[in-house]
Write an enzyme that holds these catalytic residues in place. Structure first.
Site, mmCIF file in Angstrom:
data_model
loop_
_atom_site.group_PDB
_atom_site.id
_atom_site.type_symbol
_atom_site.label_atom_id
_atom_site.label_comp_id
_atom_site.label_asym_id
_atom_site.label_seq_id
_atom_site.Cartn_x
_atom_site.Cartn_y
_atom_site.Cartn_z
ATOM 1 N N LYS A 28 -13.229 4.970 1.882
ATOM 2 C CA LYS A 28 -12.950 3.593 2.298
ATOM 3 C C LYS A 28 -13.174 3.447 3.814
ATOM 4 C CE LYS A 28 -9.628 2.737 -1.435
ATOM 5 N NZ LYS A 28 -8.241 2.320 -1.784
ATOM 6 N N TYR A 68 -12.843 -4.709 -7.622
ATOM 7 C CA TYR A 68 -11.392 -4.762 -7.846
ATOM 8 C C TYR A 68 -10.985 -5.945 -8.725
ATOM 9 C CZ TYR A 68 -10.312 -1.016 -4.463
ATOM 10 O OH TYR A 68 -10.188 0.193 -3.808
ATOM 11 N N ASN A 131 -5.348 3.955 2.303
ATOM 12 C CA ASN A 131 -5.295 5.239 1.581
ATOM 13 C C ASN A 131 -6.653 5.944 1.445
ATOM 14 O OD1 ASN A 131 -6.328 3.625 -0.408
ATOM 15 N ND2 ASN A 131 -4.738 4.025 -1.923
ATOM 16 N N HIS A 134 -11.262 5.945 -2.760
ATOM 17 C CA HIS A 134 -11.186 5.384 -4.119
ATOM 18 C C HIS A 134 -11.718 6.412 -5.115
ATOM 19 C CE1 HIS A 134 -11.736 2.767 -7.588
ATOM 20 N NE2 HIS A 134 -12.904 3.363 -7.737
ATOM 21 N N GLU A 145 -18.220 1.150 -12.508
ATOM 22 C CA GLU A 145 -18.283 1.203 -11.041
ATOM 23 C C GLU A 145 -19.608 1.818 -10.575
ATOM 24 O OE1 GLU A 145 -14.621 3.267 -10.155
ATOM 25 O OE2 GLU A 145 -13.406 1.522 -10.714
HETATM 26 P P1 DAT Z 1 -5.995 3.518 -7.076
HETATM 27 O O1 DAT Z 1 -6.809 3.269 -5.833
HETATM 28 O O2 DAT Z 1 -5.146 4.745 -6.943
HETATM 29 O O3 DAT Z 1 -6.834 3.517 -8.332
HETATM 30 P P2 DAT Z 1 -5.119 0.864 -7.869
HETATM 31 O O4 DAT Z 1 -6.384 0.773 -8.640
HETATM 32 O O5 DAT Z 1 -3.847 0.536 -8.555
HETATM 33 O O6 DAT Z 1 -4.948 2.321 -7.215
HETATM 34 O O7 DAT Z 1 -5.209 -0.086 -6.596
HETATM 35 C C1 DAT Z 1 -6.399 -0.172 -5.863
HETATM 36 C C2 DAT Z 1 -6.067 -0.158 -4.398
HETATM 37 O O8 DAT Z 1 -5.286 -1.310 -4.085
HETATM 38 C C3 DAT Z 1 -5.234 1.019 -3.932
HETATM 39 O O9 DAT Z 1 -6.008 2.169 -3.659
HETATM 40 C C4 DAT Z 1 -4.582 0.488 -2.718
HETATM 41 C C5 DAT Z 1 -4.357 -0.976 -3.060
HETATM 42 N N1 DAT Z 1 -3.003 -1.183 -3.571
HETATM 43 C C6 DAT Z 1 -2.530 -0.830 -4.786
HETATM 44 N N2 DAT Z 1 -1.238 -1.142 -4.914
HETATM 45 C C7 DAT Z 1 -0.885 -1.719 -3.741
HETATM 46 C C8 DAT Z 1 0.312 -2.267 -3.238
HETATM 47 N N3 DAT Z 1 1.431 -2.293 -3.965
HETATM 48 N N4 DAT Z 1 0.297 -2.766 -1.980
HETATM 49 C C9 DAT Z 1 -0.824 -2.749 -1.237
HETATM 50 N N5 DAT Z 1 -2.002 -2.255 -1.650
HETATM 51 C C10 DAT Z 1 -2.032 -1.742 -2.883
HETATM 52 MG MG MG Z 2 -7.847 2.019 -9.294
#
Ligand code: DAT
Ligand code: MG
Length: 169
Positions: A28, A68, A131, A134, A145
């Site tokens: 990212k 997303y 974080n 991805h 994707e």
């Molecule tokens: P991942 O990236 O582990 O697959 P995800 O698909 O649930 O997680 O979410 C995509 C991204 O969105 C994640 O890497 C960071 C952001 N995100 C997820 N939950 C969040 C939250 N509660 N607050 C802020 N950003 C969040």
């Molecule tokens: Mg995800």
């Protein structure tokens, strides 16, 4: 005899198919800005996975909204798209046995506060909104994707690493 041969070839085919699972991994914008691209690639290479595609791009909001799409109703979605489109990223495709699940384990939990030491997020970042990496969460989403970020078949390179027989028995 023929049955034994058929069983043998189907066994080989099964193993080959498993080894050819693919996942979509992306450094990212914060990972790029913090100079962590090499560290992240190093971990997937060292594990034994095979790099199949890689590029360096500044993604549009439109692409990220598609990437997303499943999260579009979440309150953090606008901030997520803004952050993800704030600079260049490194999308990649990695291939290998159980690479989707193992890749997720290598990433660690979504929130770095819950990621174990030894994982990428556990070692290298602090907050969920920064974080750094991805990784696809299932084979089906990986395929979607990969098609979204690497729409041309030529982007995916077909090759055999010299070490393949030292990674797989
Ligand atoms: P991942 O990236 O582990 O697959 P995800 O698909 O649930 O997680 O979410 C995509 C991204 O969105 C994640 O890497 C960071 C952001 N995100 C997820 N939950 C969040 C939250 N509660 N607050 C802020 N950003 C969040
Ligand atoms: Mg995800």
């Amino acid at each position: 005899m023929i049955c034994t041969l058929l069983a043998f070839f189907s066994y080989i085919a099964k193993i080959m198919a498993g080894n050819q699972e693919r996942t979509f991994i992306m450094v990212k914008p914060d990972g790029v800005q913090r100079g962590l691209v090499g560290e992240i690639i190093k971990r997937f290479e060292a594990k034994g996975f095979k790099l199949v595609a890689l590029k360096f791009v500044w993604p549009t909001q439109e692409l990220l909204e598609k990437h997303y799409a499943d999260l579009s109703s979440r309150p953090f979605f606008p901030g997520l798209v803004k952050y993800m489109s704030s600079g260049p990223v490194v999308p990649m495709v990695w291939e290998g046995l159980n690479v989707v699940k193992t890749g997720r384990q290598m990433l660690g939990a979504t929130n770095p506060a819950d990621s174990l030491p030894g994982t990428i997020r556990g070692d290298l970042c602090i907050q969920v909104g920064r974080n750094i990496i991805h990784g696809s969460d299932a084979v089906e989403s990986a395929n979607k994707e990969i098609a979204l970020w690497f729409p041309n078949e030529k982007d995916l390179v077909s090759w055999t690493p010299a070490n393949v027989n030292w990674v797989y028995e």
